[in-house]
Structures are given as structure tokens and as C-alpha cells.
Design a protein around this motif. Structure first.
Motif, short mmCIF file in Angstrom:
data_model
loop_
_atom_site.label_atom_id
_atom_site.label_comp_id
_atom_site.label_asym_id
_atom_site.label_seq_id
_atom_site.Cartn_x
_atom_site.Cartn_y
_atom_site.Cartn_z
N ARG A 1 0.83 -1.20 0.00
CA ARG A 1 0.00 0.00 0.00
C ARG A 1 0.87 1.26 0.00
O ARG A 1 0.53 2.26 -0.63
CB ARG A 1 -0.93 -0.03 1.21
N ARG A 2 2.00 1.21 0.69
CA ARG A 2 2.92 2.34 0.66
C ARG A 2 3.50 2.53 -0.74
O ARG A 2 3.65 3.65 -1.23
CB ARG A 2 4.04 2.13 1.66
N ASP A 3 3.82 1.41 -1.39
CA ASP A 3 4.34 1.48 -2.76
C ASP A 3 3.29 2.07 -3.70
O ASP A 3 3.62 2.84 -4.61
CB ASP A 3 4.76 0.10 -3.25
N TRP A 4 2.04 1.69 -3.48
CA TRP A 4 0.95 2.25 -4.30
C TRP A 4 0.87 3.76 -4.08
O TRP A 4 0.73 4.52 -5.03
CB TRP A 4 -0.36 1.58 -3.94
N GLU A 5 0.95 4.19 -2.81
CA GLU A 5 0.86 5.63 -2.51
C GLU A 5 2.01 6.39 -3.18
O GLU A 5 1.80 7.47 -3.75
CB GLU A 5 0.92 5.84 -0.99
N LYS A 6 3.22 5.83 -3.14
CA LYS A 6 4.37 6.49 -3.77
C LYS A 6 4.16 6.58 -5.29
O LYS A 6 4.50 7.60 -5.90
CB LYS A 6 5.64 5.71 -3.46
N CYS A 7 3.64 5.52 -5.87
CA CYS A 7 3.39 5.52 -7.31
C CYS A 7 2.37 6.59 -7.67
O CYS A 7 2.57 7.33 -8.64
CB CYS A 7 2.90 4.13 -7.74
N MET A 8 1.30 6.68 -6.90
CA MET A 8 0.29 7.70 -7.16
C MET A 8 0.87 9.10 -6.99
O MET A 8 0.59 10.02 -7.78
CB MET A 8 -0.91 7.50 -6.23
N ARG A 9 1.69 9.28 -5.96
CA ARG A 9 2.29 10.59 -5.71
C ARG A 9 3.19 11.01 -6.88
O ARG A 9 3.23 12.17 -7.28
CB ARG A 9 3.08 10.56 -4.41
N SER A 10 3.90 10.02 -7.46
CA SER A 10 4.78 10.33 -8.59
C SER A 10 3.98 10.76 -9.81
O SER A 10 4.53 11.40 -10.72
CB SER A 10 5.62 9.10 -8.94
N ARG A 11 2.69 10.43 -9.84
CA ARG A 11 1.82 10.82 -10.95
C ARG A 11 0.98 12.05 -10.63
O ARG A 11 0.10 12.43 -11.40
CB ARG A 11 0.90 9.65 -11.32
N GLY A 12 1.24 12.64 -9.46
CA GLY A 12 0.56 13.87 -9.11
C GLY A 12 -0.69 13.70 -8.27
O GLY A 12 -1.45 14.67 -8.08
N TYR A 13 -0.93 12.50 -7.72
CA TYR A 13 -2.12 12.25 -6.92
C TYR A 13 -1.71 11.96 -5.48
O TYR A 13 -0.81 11.14 -5.24
CB TYR A 13 -2.90 11.06 -7.48
#
Length: 295
Positions: A199-211
Motif C-alpha cells: 500500500r505504501r508502494d501504491w501511494e508512492k506511485c500515485m504521488r509520482s503521478r501527481g495524486y
């Protein structure tokens, strides 16, 4: 209790995702493993109706209602074929299907037929005496007070009679047991170290896309989507698509479902007696549904 739980199950929709074969320490996977991420199942599904069985059971229930209503001198609308039910696993970890995200964003896929079915049945119930036939005498009074939200439990109306007939011989089926344990496993899985990391990896991925969302649950629950409205905006679609892409990239669904699968197997061992009773009752219920549909 079993009948009420069953009817509640018949009304459930949504999706849940989980691949078979769960290990306690699932390996990380890349985008090449996306297809296997989407082939999902959980052990507790064995103690619940499949989407097709839910559709068949709902059809059988309405056929019994129709027979009862016709004996009382009324019609009752039943579609010619069972109406498909959504997979109750497909949204367990949020939106995971790219085509769904592109078309519906975070909205559940539209059900175009349910509104027309409800309107047809409401017209029937507006006929003099039809509400008493359907709800029973006390149920009809409650329905008047509750704007038609009564479930037929107030008397021997066709709704309650059909429910009792469908559940006859299936007293061991407690549809709430499997569902209850399923929610327990979902809550427990959120505390699993592998799931926390995914879930942390998902959050980082989303953050890298601006979300900026802390979790898939926060993304789907964003009030900006107005999920009670049929309108799906372009921003919602774009966010949902990024959500799915990140789940694919870091294998969120595979890792989460494997962890939850291990939890469910433990819960099944710990609740074997109750679940075996549920399985026997469920088989009896399935036989009754097949008999009604075949008859």
C-alpha cells in the motif's frame, strides 16, 4: 436469521479481487504479471453464493412471489432470464480493471435494468389490495409508513412466504458467517507487513503521478467524485486509471490477496464446525433454487 442474511446477500453488489494460491511471503511482481493479478479468488468464497448463484436465487425468489401473487389475483413482473450480478470480489481492493476505470472511473458500473424492474413492480403494488398480498396485512401498514421500504416481514404476505419456501430445509445456511469472516479477514489483512508495504508502494506511485491519496480506499471515497450522481467526470476517470496502473505496477492486488488468503485459511480452520454447517445448508438451498427454476 438465515433468510434475512441470504436476502441481504442477494442484494450485494460490488467487486473483490484475489488470486488463488496464497503464500505468507509473496514475492514482488512487475507489470508483466498483471494478468495473474486479476485472476482472483479467496477461500471463503466456498461458503458463499457465486454471482451466478445469486442471480439464480433472486430469480427463483421472484418466481415464487409471482406464483403467490397470481393466486391472490395479481401479476408480478419477473425478467425472462436471471439478471447478472456483479462479482462481489471485484472492488475489494478498489478499482482494478482498466476498462472499468476508463469508462466508469470510481463509479460502480451502471445497472440499466433495475430501475425499470422497480417501476413495473411499484405499478403493480399501487393496485388496490396488491400491497396487502405482497407484504401481508401488517407489512402493508408498515410499507405505508416507510414509503415502500418494508421487506415483507410483518405478515404472511407473498414476500415473506416466498422467502420461507426458498429457505425450507436450509436452516444450516448462515450466509452471514462467511460474509462476517470475510470482513474480518479484510481488516486483518490491512495489518499484514507485506500489505502495508504494498500500500505504501501504491501511494508512492500515485504521488509520482501527481495524486496524493494515502490508500486506495481514500482515492475511491474522494467526495469530489459524487458517487451518488450518475455523472462520471474526466478527472475521476484519469485518477481511477492512474490508480489501476499503480496497482499493476507494484502488484498491489497480488500481494494483498495472497496475504488475505492465508488469513482466511486460518479463519476457516478456526471456524470449521460453523462453516461445515453453512456448507450443508448452502447445498440444500442450491437444490431448492434449482428445483424452482426447473419447475
Amino acid at each position: 436469521m438465515a433468510g434475512a442474511a441470504l436476502l441481504a446477500a442477494l442484494c450485494l453488489g460490488g467487486h473483490l479481487l484475489v488470486p488463488a494460491g496464497a503464500g505468507s511471503s509473496p514475492p514482488r511482481a512487475g507489470a508483466r504479471d498483471i494478468a495473474s493479478d486479476l485472476r482472483v479468488s479467496l477461500p471463503l468464497q466456498a461458503y458463499q453464493l457465486t454471482p451466478r448463484e445469486q442471480a439464480d436465487a433472486d430469480q427463483a425468489l421472484q418466481l415464487l412471489v409471482r406464483s403467490c401473487m397470481e393466486r391472490a389475483g395479481f401479476t408480478w413482473y419477473v425478467p425472462a432470464e436471471p439478471r447478472p450480478k456483479p462479482d462481489p470480489l471485484a472492488r475489494r481492493y478498489g478499482v482494478v480493471e482498466r476498462r472499468t476505470a476508463e469508462r466508469y472511473g470510481y463509479h460502480p458500473p451502471a445497472d440499466k435494468s433495475s430501475g425499470e424492474i422497480a417501476r413495473r413492480r411499484e405499478r403493480i403494488l399501487s393496485e388496490p389490495g396488491a400491497d396487502v398480498a405482497y407484504f401481508g396485512s401488517q407489512g402493508a401498514k408498515n410499507a405505508d409508513r416507510n414509503a415502500g421500504k418494508n421487506t415483507g416481514r410483518g405478515g404472511a404476505g407473498c414476500a415473506s412466504l416466498a422467502q420461507r419456501k426458498l429457505m425450507a430445509g436450509a436452516d444450516g445456511y448462515r450466509g452471514d458467517i462467511g460474509a462476517q469472516l470475510s470482513w474480518v479477514s479484510l481488516e486483518m489483512s490491512r495489518k499484514d507487513p507485506h500489505v502495508i508495504s504494498a500500500r505504501r508502494d501504491w501511494e508512492k506511485c500515485m504521488r509520482s503521478r501527481g495524486y496524493r491519496y494515502e490508500s486506495p480506499e481514500k482515492a475511491i471515497a474522494d467526495p469530489a467524485w459524487h458517487l451518488d450522481s450518475p455523472v462520471v467526470g474526466s478527472r475521476e476517470r484519469a485518477t481511477a486509471l492512474a490508480d489501476v496502473t499503480c496497482k499493476e505496477t507494484v502488484a498491489t492486488v497480488r500481494i494483498w490477496s495472497r496475504a488475505e488468503g492465508a488469513i482466511q485459511r486460518r479463519l476457516i480452520r478456526e471456524n470449521a464446525a460453523r462453516l461445515n454447517e453453512t456448507r450443508r445448508g448452502l447445498e440444500a438451498f442450491r437444490r431448492t433454487v434449482r428445483a424452482v427454476l426447473g419447475g
